[in-house]
Design a protein around this motif. Structure first.
Motif: not given
Length: 149
Positions: A50-68
């Motif tokens: 829908n015209g937007e790029l949703s981006v999800f970032i994870d820690d490469a080691v723990s696979n925890e989401p990075v939201t900060d």
């Protein structure tokens, strides 16, 4: 000999059996263009819808989401865009929804684990309808492909 082969083929293809269809695994895929990039610090997935790029970032080691983290995204030759924080990731408006073809995407991440620059590319489908995320029926150039999402 022909009778033997005919009898064998009939016995292998009798009613009620798919012979192999049960063994095929379903492949989960998205109908929307996506881009992925990885470094020692972060993993990034971007999904265009829908015209937007949703981006999800994870820690490469723990696979925890990075939201900060602070995230800037550069798509093609457009200027870098500051990503907006969403409930489970980030969003960036596509700078040129009429653009089609392969484009480079640069993710500039400033986060707690460190700063990083991740680069990959993906294929833009062309002019998008913001409401449905589908290509519109605009004029086609010779040799171009039209994708429907």
């Amino acid at each position: 000999m022909a009778g033997l082969l005919l009898g064998l083929s009939v016995s292998l293809a009798h009613e009620g059996h798919d012979h192999g269809d049960d063994e095929k695994s379903a492949v989960a895929s998205s109908a929307f263009p996506r881009v992925t990039a990885r470094s020692d610090l972060y993993e990034v997935v971007g999904i265009l819808k829908n015209g937007e790029l949703s981006v999800f970032i994870d820690d490469a080691v723990s696979n925890e989401p990075v939201t900060d983290a602070k995230l800037q995204v550069t798509i093609g030759d457009a200027a870098a865009i500051e990503a907006k924080r969403a409930s489970n990731g980030y969003t960036v408006a596509l700078p040129d929804p009429t653009r089609a073809g392969s484009v480079e995407v640069i993710f500039s991440i400033n986060g707690g684990k460190g700063d990083d620059l991740l680069v990959d590319s993906f294929t833009l489908p062309g002019r998008l309808s913001r409401r449905y995320g589908r290509t519109t029926n605009g004029p086609r150039r010779a040799g171009s492909q039209r994708f429907s999402f």
